[in-house]
Design a protein around this motif. Structure first.
Motif, mmCIF file in Angstrom:
data_model
loop_
_atom_site.group_PDB
_atom_site.id
_atom_site.type_symbol
_atom_site.label_atom_id
_atom_site.label_comp_id
_atom_site.label_asym_id
_atom_site.label_seq_id
_atom_site.Cartn_x
_atom_site.Cartn_y
_atom_site.Cartn_z
ATOM 1 N N VAL A 121 0.850 -1.200 0.000
ATOM 2 C CA VAL A 121 0.000 0.000 0.000
ATOM 3 C C VAL A 121 0.881 1.244 0.000
ATOM 4 N N ARG A 122 1.937 1.237 0.805
ATOM 5 C CA ARG A 122 2.838 2.383 0.866
ATOM 6 C C ARG A 122 3.480 2.642 -0.493
ATOM 7 N N SER A 123 3.964 1.591 -1.151
ATOM 8 C CA SER A 123 4.629 1.788 -2.443
ATOM 9 C C SER A 123 3.657 2.280 -3.511
ATOM 10 N N VAL A 124 2.403 1.810 -3.481
ATOM 11 C CA VAL A 124 1.407 2.282 -4.456
ATOM 12 C C VAL A 124 1.122 3.763 -4.241
ATOM 13 N N LEU A 125 0.937 4.163 -2.979
ATOM 14 C CA LEU A 125 0.623 5.567 -2.697
ATOM 15 C C LEU A 125 1.813 6.474 -2.987
ATOM 16 N N GLN A 126 3.040 5.985 -2.745
ATOM 17 C CA GLN A 126 4.207 6.808 -3.039
ATOM 18 C C GLN A 126 4.469 6.899 -4.539
ATOM 19 N N ALA A 127 4.088 5.862 -5.295
ATOM 20 C CA ALA A 127 4.304 5.875 -6.744
ATOM 21 C C ALA A 127 3.313 6.785 -7.465
#
Length: 193
Positions: A121-127
């Motif tokens: 979830v963190r990587s999707v939101l940061q991307a």
């Protein structure tokens, strides 16, 4: 035994080209040098050289010249199910901008039955940073002021403390203590201001 080949200085920490790998493996198979001598002279880790030798035995020189197979991360990126989950995470964040990473993860796991991990979830939101999907850091509230519970007359306020310890014969012994607040001044325990 043959002497080790003469080469330049150590190249540890360097990425090796297919030609370098092939040269090291040929020194082992064709010229008969020992793996430890090749590793020392070329500055290659013994485990790396062992891996190259195994790959050469399995695939021949194609092991170093053919393009590598897709890694698990690359396969995961092209997975349609993963793409669907990514889209759902972005939609959820757009609909609920106040939800954080952990909250989104729990909602997807508990209510939607999707096996999502916090780092995903963190990587999707940061991307995909945007005004609706960017995670904002919360401002911390200042700590509450210290309160003192002092009473003016006896029996207005009591303190209770319960603890236990285990005796050598494995019995639990409970100690319960009561303290009348009027007999103790908490302010006397604090350092002077």
């Amino acid at each position: 035994m043959k002497a080790a080949p003469e080469t330049g200085p150590n190249r540890s920490g360097t990425r090796y080209s297919a030609a370098d790998k092939l040269k090291a493996v040929e020194l082992y198979f064709e010229d008969g040098y020992q793996a430890k001598d090749i590793a020392r002279e070329l500055g290659i880790g013994k485990s790396s050289l062992g891996k190259w030798i195994r790959e050469y035995r399995e695939k021949g020189s194609d092991a170093f010249t053919s393009p590598p197979e897709k890694s698990a991360a690359a396969a995961e990126k092209s997975d349609p199910a993963r793409e669907f989950v990514r889209a759902q995470i972005l939609e959820h964040k757009a609909a609920h901008p106040d939800h954080g990473i952990k909250q989104i993860t729990q909602i997807f796991r508990r209510f939607l039955g999707l096996p999502v991990k916090t780092h995903e979830v963190r990587s999707v939101l940061q991307a995909h940073p945007s005004s609706s999907t960017a995670t904002t850091s919360r401002t911390r509230r200042p700590p509450a002021p210290m309160r003192f519970f002092e009473r003016r007359s006896p029996n207005e306020l009591w303190h209770t403390d319960v603890m236990y310890f285990i005796m050598p014969n494995h019995e639990k012994v409970f100690v319960i203590s009561y303290l009348d607040e009027i007999n103790m001044s908490w302010r006397s325990l604090l350092p002077p201001a």
